[in-house]
Design a protein around this motif. Structure first.
Motif, PDB file in Angstrom:
ATOM      1  N   ILE A 149      29.439 139.665  28.210  1.00  0.00           N
ATOM      2  CA  ILE A 149      28.557 141.040  28.577  1.00  0.00           C
ATOM      3  C   ILE A 149      29.710 142.027  28.945  1.00  0.00           C
ATOM      4  CG2 ILE A 149      27.049 142.303  29.922  1.00  0.00           C
ATOM      5  CD1 ILE A 149      25.450 139.865  30.354  1.00  0.00           C
ATOM      6  N   GLY A 150      30.675 141.564  29.560  1.00  0.00           N
ATOM      7  CA  GLY A 150      31.755 142.710  29.996  1.00  0.00           C
ATOM      8  C   GLY A 150      32.562 143.217  28.705  1.00  0.00           C
ATOM      9  N   ARG A 151      32.971 142.432  27.645  1.00  0.00           N
ATOM     10  CA  ARG A 151      33.184 142.887  26.476  1.00  0.00           C
ATOM     11  C   ARG A 151      32.339 143.645  25.865  1.00  0.00           C
ATOM     12  NH1 ARG A 151      35.887 136.805  24.963  1.00  0.00           N
ATOM     13  NH2 ARG A 151      38.068 137.270  25.619  1.00  0.00           N
ATOM     14  N   TYR A 152      31.103 143.243  25.739  1.00  0.00           N
ATOM     15  CA  TYR A 152      29.985 144.205  24.945  1.00  0.00           C
ATOM     16  C   TYR A 152      30.079 145.573  25.248  1.00  0.00           C
ATOM     17  CZ  TYR A 152      25.617 145.338  22.699  1.00  0.00           C
ATOM     18  OH  TYR A 152      24.884 146.034  22.024  1.00  0.00           O
ATOM     19  N   HIS A 153      30.160 145.613  26.756  1.00  0.00           N
ATOM     20  CA  HIS A 153      29.932 146.864  27.390  1.00  0.00           C
ATOM     21  C   HIS A 153      31.151 147.755  27.052  1.00  0.00           C
ATOM     22  CE1 HIS A 153      26.407 147.187  30.316  1.00  0.00           C
ATOM     23  NE2 HIS A 153      26.306 146.126  29.627  1.00  0.00           N
TER      24      HIS A 153
END
Length: 286
Positions: A149-153
């Motif tokens: 999710i960090g990479r996605y954001h």
């Protein structure tokens, strides 16, 4: 064991926010005429902007290799999993230094679980990525979930910003001297964005009053689910304009979560007083 989220001071997250979410932040350096300071620790953004208005040109430096070595080793020794979300590699050497130290530490501590992530983001755009990761960590999310999710954001974070004077960006090599001269001469206010971690001119707008309106239009063109997502606005010692932009966004989209804070000392030393930056996702992810 919970996952520790680590960032650096270019995230522009204030002490209170970091403490509430147990975020570890490593300071970049701000170098003035008389001393070297740690961003967010012993120099304030306001102090940097006042110096710049008085004609000083502070310099900046990345997080030191030793600071990374000490931090990474301390977690590795305890078997503490962590993720370091880094300031854009296109704007600082901090990420590359962290990757070098990552390799060293993993060679010594074979079982250490950590990753160094290039967010390709800056200021509160970077801060929003870190905030989301830290919230997940507090709720007990898995290492894989936080990483994903960090990479996605980070990948979907939009940065739309303007500066009051192009001269400051020119000093730091962010725009050409000719562009800075023409911009100042014609009262042109640039609208810029981030593309793959780099600062890219988007449009030139004559007069500051039109800039905020155009920022809203670009937000509408690029944003997704703007009412329900958390957005952020950072400012170079111009809270009044930041709050004005927030009011415009609330009126236009009904956005409920708007995080406002200073452009920190490190980034502010390059962007200058009067900077207004807007951050939001061009796609949403729970």
């Amino acid at each position: 064991m919970h996952i520790q989220v680590v960032c650096d001071s270019a995230s522009d997250l204030n002490h209170k926010t970091r403490e509430e979410l147990s975020i570890r932040s490593l300071p970049l350096k701000v170098i003035t005429q008389e001393a070297e300071y740690e961003d967010g620790e012993n120099i304030t953004p306001k102090n940097v902007y006042d110096r710049m208005r008085a004609g000083e040109a502070p310099k900046t430096a990345q997080v030191s290799p030793q600071a990374f070595r000490d931090t990474f080793t301390s977690y590795a020794e305890k078997g503490q999993p962590f993720i370091y979300f880094a300031f854009s590699s296109e704007l600082s050497g901090t990420y590359q230094t962290a990757k070098m130290i990552e390799q060293e530490v993993k060679e010594e501590y074979k079982d250490a679980q950590f990753d160094v992530i290039d967010t390709k983001a800056a200021s509160l755009g970077y801060g929003l990525v870190v905030l989301r990761a830290a919230e997940l960590a507090q709720k007990g999310a898995t290492y894989k979930e936080i990483l994903e999710i960090g990479r996605y954001h980070a990948h979907h974070m939009e940065h739309i910003f303007t500066v009051d004077d192009l001269e400051y960006l020119q000093r730091g090599g962010r725009v050409s001297k000719a562009a800075a001269f023409v911009g100042g001469l014609l009262n042109i206010k640039p609208l810029l964005h981030m593309e793959n971690g780099q600062l890219i001119p988007l449009e030139k707008i004559r007069g500051s009053k039109k800039v905020l309106k155009r920022m809203i239009e670009v937000m509408d063109e690029r944003g997704s689910n703007l009412k329900d997502q958390r957005i952020a606005i950072s400012h170079g010692d111009d809270l009044e304009r930041a709050e004005k932009l927030a009011e415009m966004i609330q009126k236009e989209f009904g956005t409920e979560q708007i995080h406002i804070d200073f452009v920190g000392a490190t980034i502010g030393a390059h962007s200058g007083p009067g900077t207004i930056a807007l951050f939001f996702l061009n796609d949403t992810y729970k």
